[in-house]
Design an enzyme around this catalytic site. Sequence first.
Site: not given
Ligand code: GLN
Length: 489
Positions: A79, A154, A178
């Site tokens: 990532k 994400s 995420s």
């Molecule tokens: N979808 C969540 C957010 O937008 C979690 C994101 C994540 O785990 N990096 O904060």
Amino acid sequence: MSLYEKNLHELHDMLKKKEVSSEEITREYLNRIKQTDDKLNSFITVLDEPAIDQAKKADKIISSSDDFDPLTGIPLGIKDLISTAGVRTTCGSKILESYIPPYDASVIKKLKAKNAVIVGKLNMDEFAMGSSNETSYYGTVKNPWNLEHIPGGSSGGSAASVSARQCCVSLGSDTGGSIRQPAGCCGVVGMKPTYGRVSRFGLIAFASSLDQIGPFTKDVTDCAIMLNAICGHDPSDSTSAKRDVPDFTKALLNDVKGMKIGIPSEYFIDGIDSEVETAVNAAIEQYKKLGAEIVEVSLPHTKYAVSVYYIIATAEASSNLARYDGVKYGYRTEDAKDLSDMYFKTRTEGFGSEVKRRIMLGTYVLSSGYYDAYYLRAQKVRTLIMNDFRNAFEKCDVILTPTAPTAAFKLGEKTSDPLQMYLSDIFTISANLAGTCGVSIPCGFTSNGLPIGLQLMGKHFDESSIIKAAYAFEQSSDYHKTIPTIPNL
Ligand code: GLN
């Protein structure tokens, strides 16, 4: 079967028997990326030549030994918020478009020491803020099962790339879901280890008290192998835990007899898609057949989790992202009258709208007059959520829930409604707030062919139990063997 379809442990066996070389495997994956990535957009950077060089180096080790690490010569993706020395690391943002870290994250050092092959850096929501990969400055990632749907976020690129067999395994990060939510959307295995289990040194911070690095894999065995590779204390990360790391492959027992699986009633709510509910209920029945004991548990403060998360995560983000001001890192505006104008324009031009929304929210909840009402109160409720898990785990070994209320939704469906988007993580956020571990594994498909994820959560530092439960379910099902057909290939 093509090489790229094989799992990590299968490729390792082939490498051991000298049936194939790392270079051949790596070329297959690079070729697969070339064929598919204009459709999927999983990669921000592909490392063709460096990957071949790393593969050749791995082949030298393989040819001179029969006893090499399972990751030696295996192509993987990272990532794009995990720092890689000499390789651009964008965090999915324009503000870090040209940022090249001078050092490797601790997890990258570990993978390099094992002679794994890094094929590229994976697309993601900007600064890991999002659930659909639609906030990336580098374009949306598409779900390999249906290109009109989101891959989750994400870590959308990390999930899509393993699902579409563009790399064998990948790393992502999970702050509120995420890893698990995109793994669920793309039909792969995604594990968020316990907070402190994996070093965050070199992980570009979003919300430091919640962030955790973890693997995406094609099956549970590979997940255990990846955990063995990346877990462990790191003196460079003061929040990494001084805990012994077990051999997680020892949990691959295919036996859940007598295991207590807790079902929290608060996770089976209105609004959960009926096909998701049916698949998860079928998984519960399957566990009963396998000899597990199903027990009811309660996580009564679940209803506050999303609100608490969006106060704590944004507060931490507003502080963590203050460093992107055009002075030390990345993008700087072209024309500025003076220093404060430079800061203002750099951040206005460099950040996308979701990131700005979070910075403003976080600054607000931390500002004097609001700190007690929001931030402090959220911290207190976080403790109540942690206690919920402590109490629930007195009655069970693992907790089973859906990974998300729906399968992957359509691209664009929730972009105009941030609250709806935030609710995609309603089942994953609590594990981050409590610091516990969780994994998503495939447990079925919707009638239109999209994967459904099953979440198993475990006690602090008890990844072994969720691996044990996940493996037994996987061995009794075929979902992990189905590979998406990407249209018009
Ligand atoms: N979808 C969540 C957010 O937008 C979690 C994101 C994540 O785990 N990096 O904060």
